[in-house]
Motif scaffolding. Structure first.
Motif, PDB file in Angstrom:
ATOM      1  N   ALA A  87      19.335 -14.116  15.853  1.00  0.00           N
ATOM      2  CA  ALA A  87      20.237 -15.406  16.020  1.00  0.00           C
ATOM      3  C   ALA A  87      19.770 -16.668  15.362  1.00  0.00           C
ATOM      4  N   VAL A  88      18.598 -16.822  15.440  1.00  0.00           N
ATOM      5  CA  VAL A  88      17.916 -18.044  14.732  1.00  0.00           C
ATOM      6  C   VAL A  88      16.895 -17.186  13.661  1.00  0.00           C
ATOM      7  N   ASP A  89      16.863 -17.441  12.323  1.00  0.00           N
ATOM      8  CA  ASP A  89      16.036 -16.878  11.495  1.00  0.00           C
ATOM      9  C   ASP A  89      14.706 -17.856  11.556  1.00  0.00           C
ATOM     10  N   LEU A  90      13.669 -16.959  11.445  1.00  0.00           N
ATOM     11  CA  LEU A  90      12.217 -18.086  11.538  1.00  0.00           C
ATOM     12  C   LEU A  90      11.602 -17.318  10.214  1.00  0.00           C
ATOM     13  N   ILE A  91      11.305 -18.335   9.427  1.00  0.00           N
ATOM     14  CA  ILE A  91      10.533 -17.999   8.181  1.00  0.00           C
ATOM     15  C   ILE A  91       9.166 -18.862   8.087  1.00  0.00           C
ATOM     16  N   THR A  92       7.923 -18.035   7.783  1.00  0.00           N
ATOM     17  CA  THR A  92       6.897 -18.745   7.968  1.00  0.00           C
ATOM     18  C   THR A  92       5.752 -17.895   6.850  1.00  0.00           C
ATOM     19  N   ASP A  93       4.906 -18.868   6.323  1.00  0.00           N
ATOM     20  CA  ASP A  93       4.057 -18.381   5.626  1.00  0.00           C
ATOM     21  C   ASP A  93       2.495 -18.502   6.359  1.00  0.00           C
ATOM     22  N   GLY A  94       2.344 -18.722   7.429  1.00  0.00           N
ATOM     23  CA  GLY A  94       1.377 -18.824   8.179  1.00  0.00           C
ATOM     24  C   GLY A  94       0.944 -20.381   8.508  1.00  0.00           C
ATOM     25  N   LEU A 143       2.812  -2.379   3.548  1.00  0.00           N
ATOM     26  CA  LEU A 143       2.204  -3.843   3.908  1.00  0.00           C
ATOM     27  C   LEU A 143       0.855  -4.010   3.160  1.00  0.00           C
ATOM     28  N   ALA A 144       0.128  -3.052   3.257  1.00  0.00           N
ATOM     29  CA  ALA A 144      -1.281  -3.307   2.512  1.00  0.00           C
ATOM     30  C   ALA A 144      -1.270  -3.575   0.904  1.00  0.00           C
ATOM     31  N   GLY A 145      -0.056  -3.172   0.742  1.00  0.00           N
ATOM     32  CA  GLY A 145       0.199  -3.334  -1.104  1.00  0.00           C
ATOM     33  C   GLY A 145       0.772  -4.856  -1.324  1.00  0.00           C
ATOM     34  N   GLY A 146       0.762  -5.716  -0.392  1.00  0.00           N
ATOM     35  CA  GLY A 146       0.911  -6.946  -0.628  1.00  0.00           C
ATOM     36  C   GLY A 146       2.236  -7.336  -1.079  1.00  0.00           C
ATOM     37  N   PRO A 147       3.307  -7.286  -0.200  1.00  0.00           N
ATOM     38  CA  PRO A 147       4.531  -7.852  -0.457  1.00  0.00           C
ATOM     39  C   PRO A 147       4.553  -9.430  -0.355  1.00  0.00           C
ATOM     40  N   CYS A 148       5.544 -10.009  -1.072  1.00  0.00           N
ATOM     41  CA  CYS A 148       5.245 -11.407  -0.773  1.00  0.00           C
ATOM     42  C   CYS A 148       6.249 -11.863   0.343  1.00  0.00           C
ATOM     43  N   VAL A 149       7.078 -11.227   0.481  1.00  0.00           N
ATOM     44  CA  VAL A 149       7.767 -11.439   1.706  1.00  0.00           C
ATOM     45  C   VAL A 149       8.124 -10.259   2.598  1.00  0.00           C
ATOM     46  N   ALA A 153       0.476 -16.121  13.081  1.00  0.00           N
ATOM     47  CA  ALA A 153      -0.658 -15.331  12.989  1.00  0.00           C
ATOM     48  C   ALA A 153      -0.627 -14.128  11.895  1.00  0.00           C
ATOM     49  N   PHE A 154       0.425 -13.356  12.200  1.00  0.00           N
ATOM     50  CA  PHE A 154       0.672 -12.194  11.282  1.00  0.00           C
ATOM     51  C   PHE A 154       0.794 -12.516   9.925  1.00  0.00           C
ATOM     52  N   ALA A 155       1.649 -13.530   9.614  1.00  0.00           N
ATOM     53  CA  ALA A 155       1.754 -14.031   8.293  1.00  0.00           C
ATOM     54  C   ALA A 155       0.380 -14.465   7.553  1.00  0.00           C
ATOM     55  N   ASN A 156      -0.185 -15.159   8.419  1.00  0.00           N
ATOM     56  CA  ASN A 156      -1.911 -15.680   7.845  1.00  0.00           C
ATOM     57  C   ASN A 156      -2.518 -14.442   7.746  1.00  0.00           C
ATOM     58  N   SER A 157      -2.808 -13.534   8.496  1.00  0.00           N
ATOM     59  CA  SER A 157      -3.727 -12.390   8.643  1.00  0.00           C
ATOM     60  C   SER A 157      -3.170 -11.405   7.443  1.00  0.00           C
ATOM     61  N   HIS A 158      -2.012 -11.303   7.221  1.00  0.00           N
ATOM     62  CA  HIS A 158      -1.536 -10.405   5.937  1.00  0.00           C
ATOM     63  C   HIS A 158      -1.170 -10.999   4.749  1.00  0.00           C
TER      64      HIS A 158
END
Lengths: 262, 262, 262
Positions: free
Chosen positions: B167-174, B124-130, B153-158
């Motif tokens: 069952a429902v996919d949730l995709i966020t960039d923060g 994760l520290a290596g910076g995946p785009c997803v 919050a996790f997407a934001n901080s990382h």
């Protein structure tokens, strides 16, 4: 009447037990950690999922204790015995013993490779609750041909259940002996069919504390699923898919109707 | 009108984008290098091929830089974290960073194994785009349960996109958050279905520079392919084959007709 | 009439030979040890089984000599060249040479990775009876583009048969040259289809001592099975299953009816 318990065990309703274990697997979603050969990993996972279980498959020595300790059962298959697996398997077995987790040994092709035979013997010493093998593998391990007598003697002396698979499956704990005549020749034309079936044996040992009966119930389920699958298949390619479908849809009533047990 | 670009991005035509990316994948035949778990390799390759991409799969540390540098995207899946993979993954990530190649992290079963969790954090520290994960994997990584708020919050901080599948996919960039309700329960009965779907996420990030939209488009495609495939399947065996067929034959118009997005 | 033998070899009845080798494989059940890439192992085993052979697949260096020495042929595929495989392959080749066991080299993606190219060259020096490759792999190995002339020259100078696969397969021992135009585009959308087909080449070299004819016969069988399979497939998913069915059910008469050879 003191012999009644033993007698009633001898006449267990195996199709009934198999149906009940299958339904419990679907609702309890038992985890099985499978250290299995490279060609069997995908089909083993898919068979376990189709039957209702939850597979995990890592062979990394660092990870195997954590995965084994959270599973209901462990499968050890020796089909591709590379470095990671040689290191991981003893750790997995030790973890299973520590947690009293049932585990099943499948010594694939043990007759073909002296280092594998030695490794299989050390695994056997670790006390699997079931040893699944075919006649060639048995002969290599036991040093004599597989007969009902030699298989029972081996089960006795190793304090394990032997599930000897073939045209007729023979399952024994050294005392009782169950024969199952279900199955279909196409099962021999799909790689890892036997290996994957052993994962179901492992799953059932997590749900039923008599490994003889658990192993027989699992072999009955896979054999009958194979018979049903063959009806809808044109060859070994479609058979793989109809087999998983048949297992997924198998009902307890079908098990009762099709079981060929003696 | 200064907010118009942001607003128009918020109301992106996701089915339209997904159809366009799928058609481009078929003609541009993007290469994806997938370091993925042993049970997922074959199905991942077949899913990528069915979608139009070109997979490569080696996990040999010596070879991973060359394969990564010639690919349009990299997938890192932690499902079977053996020695080669532990050594190869950091090299692949470093190569992707050097070449500004998008890469996607799938921390399979990270909740089950402490060494895997530690390894996943270093990835994760290596910076995946997803980051693609399910609720259990997210909770292990984030140290708290998955809710829309905690995931954002996790997407934001990382500084990454989180694609939380279920069952429902949730995709966020923060900031933005997309929900997709496509898919079918049979997808949960095929091993590596999620892992393989993440390879399509990777392929789409090679074609579209907004990873939130690329990830959502890829999950839309796999979910709708799953719905179509289920109609022609009798269980998880035939479903594997009808799924690849559905993906291969999927048209942009079908994506528009079936998308359930909010 | 001194040229009669050469002339009669030039006009060999390839469909007839292919049918006869396929029938012998089904009855003699030749063992093939396949050291192949991780994504190809399962499909390779299933293709060999569907064709009548018996696969083994271990890549453990300790075990490879025992498995190779009991097999009728060896396949070496470089698709995922991890540590075990790098160590096992030279041992397998040495064992094959000691036993005069025919072996076939498939240098997958050799153009993508300099260490793989170097490794492939050392394998080539070990004397495979057949080198199977596509145009990109050939160019990397030969240092020039694949043309009928360059391929014949390469076969001559390396004293091997080159089976160059593509829309038209070109098989040459440096003197004779056979072209096969069977096959179907869906074969390119199934991972490891080519790799698995090379296992059939290996199996046929165990049954027929002319490797040019054995290789051509095997490629004819897989190409025609692909054509038949495509008729019953809706895409690359169902195609995998119908391909194995077609191979399992393939008759000598069908080979005669469908062969496109020049």
């Amino acid at each position: 009447m003191t012999s009644a318990p033993a007698s009633s065990r001898d006449t267990i309703d195996l199709p009934g037990l198999a149906g009940s274990l299958l339904e419990r697997l679907r609702t309890e979603r038992i985890r099985v950690h499978a250290i299995t050969n490279a060609a069997a990993q995908t089909f083993t996972a898919n068979l376990l999922l189709a039957a209702g279980g939850i597979p995990s498959l890592t062979v990394a020595p660092e990870e195997v204790p954590a995965f084994t300790s959270r599973s209901g059962a462990l499968l050890v298959n020796l089909g591709t015995l590379d470095r990671d697996r040689r290191e991981a398997i003893p750790q997995a077995i030790a973890t299973a013993r520590d947690h009293a987790t049932p585990w099943v040994l499948d010594p694939v092709f043990v007759e073909a490779s002296p280092p594998r035979l030695e490794f299989a013997r050390s695994c056997l010493a670790g006390g699997p609750c079931v040893l699944r093998c075919n006649a060639g593998e048995f002969a290599a391990l036991a040093g004599e041909d597989a007969t009902p007598g030699s298989v029972q003697a081996f089960a006795n002396s190793h304090a394990t259940v032997v599930a000897l698979t073939g045209a007729v499956d023979l399952i024994t704990d050294g005392t009782r002996l169950i024969r199952i005549e279900n199955g279909h020749p196409l099962m021999g034309y799909v790689t890892a069919m036997g290996c994957a079936g052993t994962a179901l044996v492992a799953a059932f040992t997590a749900l039923h504390d008599n490994p003889l009966e658990a192993a027989a119930a699992a072999l009955l389920v896979t054999g009958i699923a194979g018979e049903i699958a063959a009806r809808g298949a044109n060859g070994p390619g479609t058979f793989q898919t109809t087999f998983l479908d048949a297992l997924f849809n198998l009902s307890p009533a079908t098990l009762v109707a099709h079981g060929k047990i003696s």
